[in-house]
Design a protein around this motif. Structure first.
Motif, PDB file in Angstrom:
ATOM      1  N   ILE A 183       0.860  -1.187   0.000  1.00  0.00           N
ATOM      2  CA  ILE A 183       0.000   0.000   0.000  1.00  0.00           C
ATOM      3  C   ILE A 183       0.898   1.240   0.000  1.00  0.00           C
ATOM      4  O   ILE A 183       1.884   1.283   0.748  1.00  0.00           O
ATOM      5  N   PRO A 184       0.553   2.244  -0.817  1.00  0.00           N
ATOM      6  CA  PRO A 184       1.353   3.477  -0.811  1.00  0.00           C
ATOM      7  C   PRO A 184       1.494   4.014   0.610  1.00  0.00           C
ATOM      8  O   PRO A 184       0.550   3.966   1.389  1.00  0.00           O
ATOM      9  N   THR A 185       2.667   4.518   0.918  1.00  0.00           N
ATOM     10  CA  THR A 185       2.976   4.907   2.294  1.00  0.00           C
ATOM     11  C   THR A 185       3.691   6.248   2.289  1.00  0.00           C
ATOM     12  O   THR A 185       4.601   6.483   1.497  1.00  0.00           O
ATOM     13  N   HIS A 186       3.248   7.100   3.178  1.00  0.00           N
ATOM     14  CA  HIS A 186       3.795   8.457   3.249  1.00  0.00           C
ATOM     15  C   HIS A 186       4.904   8.507   4.293  1.00  0.00           C
ATOM     16  O   HIS A 186       4.749   7.973   5.383  1.00  0.00           O
ATOM     17  N   PRO A 187       6.033   9.153   3.969  1.00  0.00           N
ATOM     18  CA  PRO A 187       7.172   9.143   4.896  1.00  0.00           C
ATOM     19  C   PRO A 187       6.956   9.957   6.165  1.00  0.00           C
ATOM     20  O   PRO A 187       7.836   9.993   7.015  1.00  0.00           O
ATOM     21  N   GLU A 188       5.810  10.632   6.311  1.00  0.00           N
ATOM     22  CA  GLU A 188       5.545  11.311   7.580  1.00  0.00           C
ATOM     23  C   GLU A 188       4.353  10.727   8.319  1.00  0.00           C
ATOM     24  O   GLU A 188       4.313  10.743   9.543  1.00  0.00           O
ATOM     25  N   THR A 189       3.397  10.200   7.558  1.00  0.00           N
ATOM     26  CA  THR A 189       2.159   9.767   8.212  1.00  0.00           C
ATOM     27  C   THR A 189       1.885   8.282   8.041  1.00  0.00           C
ATOM     28  O   THR A 189       0.927   7.753   8.576  1.00  0.00           O
ATOM     29  N   GLY A 190       2.711   7.616   7.265  1.00  0.00           N
ATOM     30  CA  GLY A 190       2.572   6.165   7.159  1.00  0.00           C
ATOM     31  C   GLY A 190       1.612   5.726   6.075  1.00  0.00           C
ATOM     32  O   GLY A 190       1.340   6.469   5.112  1.00  0.00           O
ATOM     33  N   ILE A 191       1.098   4.536   6.250  1.00  0.00           N
ATOM     34  CA  ILE A 191       0.278   3.895   5.226  1.00  0.00           C
ATOM     35  C   ILE A 191      -0.893   4.798   4.823  1.00  0.00           C
ATOM     36  O   ILE A 191      -1.516   5.433   5.668  1.00  0.00           O
ATOM     37  N   SER A 192      -1.132   4.905   3.525  1.00  0.00           N
ATOM     38  CA  SER A 192      -2.209   5.762   3.038  1.00  0.00           C
ATOM     39  C   SER A 192      -3.553   5.116   3.338  1.00  0.00           C
ATOM     40  O   SER A 192      -3.864   4.022   2.863  1.00  0.00           O
ATOM     41  N   LEU A 193      -4.344   5.814   4.142  1.00  0.00           N
ATOM     42  CA  LEU A 193      -5.628   5.236   4.548  1.00  0.00           C
ATOM     43  C   LEU A 193      -6.577   5.158   3.360  1.00  0.00           C
ATOM     44  O   LEU A 193      -7.375   4.228   3.234  1.00  0.00           O
ATOM     45  N   GLU A 194      -6.468   6.144   2.458  1.00  0.00           N
ATOM     46  CA  GLU A 194      -7.328   6.123   1.269  1.00  0.00           C
ATOM     47  C   GLU A 194      -6.998   4.911   0.409  1.00  0.00           C
ATOM     48  O   GLU A 194      -7.888   4.181  -0.035  1.00  0.00           O
ATOM     49  N   ALA A 195      -5.705   4.706   0.179  1.00  0.00           N
ATOM     50  CA  ALA A 195      -5.305   3.574  -0.657  1.00  0.00           C
ATOM     51  C   ALA A 195      -5.699   2.254  -0.006  1.00  0.00           C
ATOM     52  O   ALA A 195      -6.144   1.316  -0.676  1.00  0.00           O
ATOM     53  N   LEU A 196      -5.560   2.183   1.311  1.00  0.00           N
ATOM     54  CA  LEU A 196      -5.924   0.952   2.014  1.00  0.00           C
ATOM     55  C   LEU A 196      -7.420   0.683   1.863  1.00  0.00           C
ATOM     56  O   LEU A 196      -7.849  -0.451   1.626  1.00  0.00           O
ATOM     57  N   GLU A 197      -8.190   1.752   1.977  1.00  0.00           N
ATOM     58  CA  GLU A 197      -9.645   1.599   1.877  1.00  0.00           C
ATOM     59  C   GLU A 197     -10.023   1.052   0.494  1.00  0.00           C
ATOM     60  O   GLU A 197     -10.824   0.123   0.373  1.00  0.00           O
ATOM     61  N   LEU A 198      -9.414   1.608  -0.529  1.00  0.00           N
ATOM     62  CA  LEU A 198      -9.682   1.116  -1.887  1.00  0.00           C
ATOM     63  C   LEU A 198      -9.270  -0.347  -2.027  1.00  0.00           C
ATOM     64  O   LEU A 198      -9.997  -1.163  -2.606  1.00  0.00           O
ATOM     65  N   ALA A 199      -8.114  -0.663  -1.481  1.00  0.00           N
ATOM     66  CA  ALA A 199      -7.618  -2.037  -1.590  1.00  0.00           C
ATOM     67  C   ALA A 199      -8.570  -3.015  -0.916  1.00  0.00           C
ATOM     68  O   ALA A 199      -8.825  -4.117  -1.420  1.00  0.00           O
ATOM     69  N   LEU A 200      -9.096  -2.588   0.238  1.00  0.00           N
ATOM     70  CA  LEU A 200     -10.017  -3.474   0.965  1.00  0.00           C
ATOM     71  C   LEU A 200     -11.293  -3.731   0.162  1.00  0.00           C
ATOM     72  O   LEU A 200     -11.868  -4.818   0.226  1.00  0.00           O
ATOM     73  N   GLU A 201     -11.712  -2.703  -0.584  1.00  0.00           N
ATOM     74  CA  GLU A 201     -12.897  -2.901  -1.429  1.00  0.00           C
ATOM     75  C   GLU A 201     -12.601  -3.876  -2.558  1.00  0.00           C
ATOM     76  O   GLU A 201     -13.448  -4.630  -2.999  1.00  0.00           O
ATOM     77  N   GLN A 202     -11.356  -3.813  -3.035  1.00  0.00           N
ATOM     78  CA  GLN A 202     -11.033  -4.546  -4.254  1.00  0.00           C
ATOM     79  C   GLN A 202     -10.575  -5.975  -4.030  1.00  0.00           C
ATOM     80  O   GLN A 202     -10.815  -6.847  -4.868  1.00  0.00           O
ATOM     81  N   TRP A 203      -9.891  -6.229  -2.935  1.00  0.00           N
ATOM     82  CA  TRP A 203      -9.259  -7.545  -2.734  1.00  0.00           C
ATOM     83  C   TRP A 203      -9.717  -8.198  -1.434  1.00  0.00           C
ATOM     84  O   TRP A 203      -9.994  -7.499  -0.465  1.00  0.00           O
ATOM     85  N   PRO A 204      -9.717  -9.541  -1.420  1.00  0.00           N
ATOM     86  CA  PRO A 204     -10.062 -10.245  -0.173  1.00  0.00           C
ATOM     87  C   PRO A 204      -8.844 -10.314   0.751  1.00  0.00           C
ATOM     88  O   PRO A 204      -8.188 -11.345   0.845  1.00  0.00           O
TER      89      PRO A 204
END
Ligand SMILES: Cc1ncc(COP(=O)(O)O)c(C=O)c1O
Ligand SMILES: Cc1ncc(COP(=O)(O)O)c(C=O)c1O
Lengths: 478, 478
Positions: A221-242
């Motif tokens: 998952i895309p990750t930001h060097p100050e805030t960590g894992i991108s919550l938006e990207a994670l949310e999309l991934a959760l919708e898309q993959w099991p």
């Protein structure tokens, strides 16, 4: 914007305007609460955010101080863009090379994440281990510990974990052979071959290699060097993959050094709740956060037992003792089964020694020293790199621990660079090790646990020269 | 019949006819070779067979003596008849109960396979561990060992393994967290969920639980209490099922105590050759064989790198140090990957301490003492049981190690028996733990590592009374 965010913003604006100068003491929490008419806990939250953002640091028993954020030009890497599909992990051979490298005795090893083991405050631990071996009856010293691990040690760990906001019973913990076994037992307990594990990226190669070895797939998952894992990207991934589980290192991340803001940790729990997602939280560097008190763990906010919290004493005390632990929440039984199956139990002596060291106050004394040392070393290494590395080099700004992530400009291959650095007896950890998909070729991780000296300064300078030379070669070829 | 078998037969017939009496010194190897006109090596083989069969024992530096085989009526269990289909392993809960039992401090634990840790000859090991902790620099003591493990220790192990007939290079070995990790890394390296693993039966519950945890299936092969796994049954099973690997403990078996005759070991290798079958050989008790030199391992006869040899110092020295090793043959790379993935590395201190203990001769001194003690304890326990247990009780005749397998007459449930034995503070290992399919309900394993004293004698007597009482209850109900 929440009240504490507003309060923090007001302070950071004042710092920017020069109202507070670098090194200045900031108002105490009580003063801030009075001057801004906010509650004590809002003032505390505001300072946490300022620390997370690198504006302020807390010094134990003294208060908050303005950080040198201006002078260390934060030239952070961009948010990472790994592959968007679940992948098989590769690069075992490169990890093996790193692990089995035959270092010269006088080499400068910037490659592995080993703490400073020469610190005087660690010495009492070996003295305790010697005493134990001279004083205890052999049957107590040499027999199997129980499967869960020493009662005494679990009690001490439960006490330490209060610092990260966790209120656990010793029986919620299982002692492991290092954090690696905490992670492997957790993944074994949760997954079957083919399952997809979401990870922050870059990610520690040890956990990536578990994913590989168990036949799982990593979704980076895309990750930001100050805030960590991108919550938006994670949310999309959760919708898309099991996705079967999420594995992240949210506090004092290895290799990126960030700490996810507390609010993000909370949001992460909320957004994964509908999926009842298991979260494997690696907190191995958490106690080495430069701010005090240390940031809370995700585990401390988990009300559903979904978080499997993994840690060890490998970064805070001594990796060679191989003592870690896992607080597996509702997966306790499965994880205990896996822990039994994999190694049956953990060294009795090491558990007794560490328990006694903590009980006598040695752990906290040592950690306090090391935090300060590592923070100083960070600033020192960042200055060195800024001075010697090619223009366009970006790097992380670690808020804890002792590793720095460096991103070189252009198309430099750090595996090649590591080979060439052998010439001057220096090793680095190439970036590709931290990716499932061979990303981060132009990045590397550097250890700054040791205080810099002439030889290590020289090594960094030579790395910089090497990088410049390699850039030039590329340009000539083109 | 081969020449050495003929020679052995001639001797055993003379013993049966009373020509040699119990305790008599038998002809030396040289004498036997001359009187029977056979080579020295044939005479040696003949004595090995006599030892395997329980006719003779060798006493270090003295020679061969007639054993008390007549007076200890060998009332062996029959060959086992486990299920003939691959099965999922069950009974984790019972294993967990055994592992987590809250023993009273003064209880008589006949349940777990723990060596005698009060022996004076083990004391120098803890002294070495104390010295190491006082003398070595912290950076050497507390850092990660390499992935393969300490050079020094691997060298010593390679030397020790010459005794079992193995000529290995230290780099053929990987140090593990106990034998359990040697076994789990091997199975992880070889198998995927659903794969079938053939095992001798009864089998150590630790390996059965690996099979369970990794989603594999166990195919239990009938096993003879004197000669081990039935080669005929194994051959049939190989024809019938796609068996992925064979896991056995052929020397000083836990729990049955037998040692497969050397000739059987050779045949096993030959008959599995067409299948290119991987063999996981657990040799954890091998150095505790009462005969000297100890019997050869299957590994020593393996020319194809098919044998993954697993062992540890848990039975010979100290389980709590968690130091074992695996010699994975042609699977070295995969096993190293799994070892890394599972725990990354093994305790540095324990490796240094054990290496030094072996180098100084402490290992061999200790083993020599313990072999003698365990052999005496075996005879003592067998006598006690013969005296106190119900008629029709059968038991194993261990040729090494320190566990006895007892089969009760009738339909007694030893799980229930173990519960009732709490009343007199005594624990046993119920037989079902050693089966994938819930067999061996009327069997139990007893530890005889400790020298018998009044209290433990009393415990065995009470177990006998309990068994008799349970038989009576059954009869009354029927
Ligand atoms: C993030 C992270 N997790 C886990 C580990 C493994 O820790 P241990 O040595 O305790 O097994 C490391 C060590 O490098 C690490 O950096
Ligand atoms: C046959 C056998 N293999 C393996 C083991 C596990 O050994 P370790 O404690 O070295 O992991 C045992 C311990 O009981 C055993 O009896």
């Amino acid at each position: 914007m929440k009240l504490y965010e507003q309060t923090a913003l007001q302070i950071s604006e004042r710092i920017e305007k020069g109202y507070f100068l670098v090194g200045d003491k900031l108002p105490s929490i009580r003063e801030l609460s009075q001057s801004h008419s906010v509650s004590i806990s809002t003032a505390q939250e505001a300072y946490r955010l300022l620390e997370d953002q690198g504006w302020a640091e807390s010094r134990p028993k003294s208060g908050y101080y303005v950080l040198d954020r201006q002078n260390t030009p934060l030239n952070l890497p961009n948010i990472t863009r790994p592959s968007q599909r679940p992948l098989e992990v590769t690069h075992w051979q490169e990890v093996l090379n790193l692990l089995c490298a035959n270092y010269q005795p006088d080499s400068i090893q910037l490659s592995r994440a080993i703490p400073d083991l020469d610190a005087p405050s660690i010495k009492p631990l070996t003295k305790l281990l010697a005493d134990i071996n001279r004083q205890l009856p052999t049957r107590d010293l040499l027999s199997y510990e129980t499967l869960r691990g020493s009662d005494k040690l679990r009690l001490q760990i439960a006490r330490l974990m209060v610092d990260s906001g966790c209120q656990l019973h010793p029986d919620d913990l299982v002692i492991t052979n290092g954090c690696q076994e905490a992670l492997s037992s957790s993944l074994l307990a949760l997954c079957k071959p083919g399952d997809i594990i979401a990870v922050d990226s870059p990610n520690f190669y040890g956990s990536l290699q578990i994913i590989k070895a168990l036949g799982l797939k990593a979704l980076e998952i895309p990750t930001h060097p100050e805030t960590g894992i991108s919550l938006e990207a994670l949310e999309l991934a959760l919708e898309q993959w099991p996705i079967k589980a999420l594995q992240i290192t949210p506090t004092c991340n290895n290799p990126l050094g960030y700490t996810m803001p507390t609010e993000h940790k909370r949001k992460l729990l909320a957004l994964t709740k509908p999926y009842d997602l298991a979260i494997i939280e690696d907190d191995i560097y958490g106690d080495l956060a430069y701010q005090s008190p240390r940031p809370p763990s995700i585990k401390s906010m988990d009300e559903e037992g979904r978080v499997l919290y993994c840690s060890s004493f490998s970064k805070t005390l001594a990796p060679g003792l191989r003592v870690g632990w896992v607080a597996p929440g509702r997966y306790l039984n499965q994880v205990m089964h896996m822990k039994y199956v994999v190694t049956a139990s953990t060294s009795t002596q090491a558990q007794l020694g560490i328990a006694e060291f903590i009980a006598q106050g040695g752990y906290e004394r040592h950690i306090r020293k090391m935090r300060q040392q590592y923070q100083n070393n960070r600033d020192y290494l960042i200055r060195l790199i800024t001075e010697h590395f090619p223009d366009g080099t970006r790097m992380s700004y670690p808020l804890g621990g002792f590793v720095l992530w460096v991103e070189l400009p252009g198309d430099i291959d750090t595996v090649e660079m590591n080979k060439r650095a052998e010439l001057f007896n220096t090793s680095i950890a190439p970036g590709t090790l931290f990716s499932a998909s061979g990303k981060y070729r132009n990045c590397m991780r550097l250890n700054f646990a040791q205080r810099g000296d002439e030889r290590s300064d020289k090594a960094v300078e030579q790395l910089g020269l090497l990088a410049k030379a390699m850039i030039k070669e590329k340009q000539t070829v083109q």
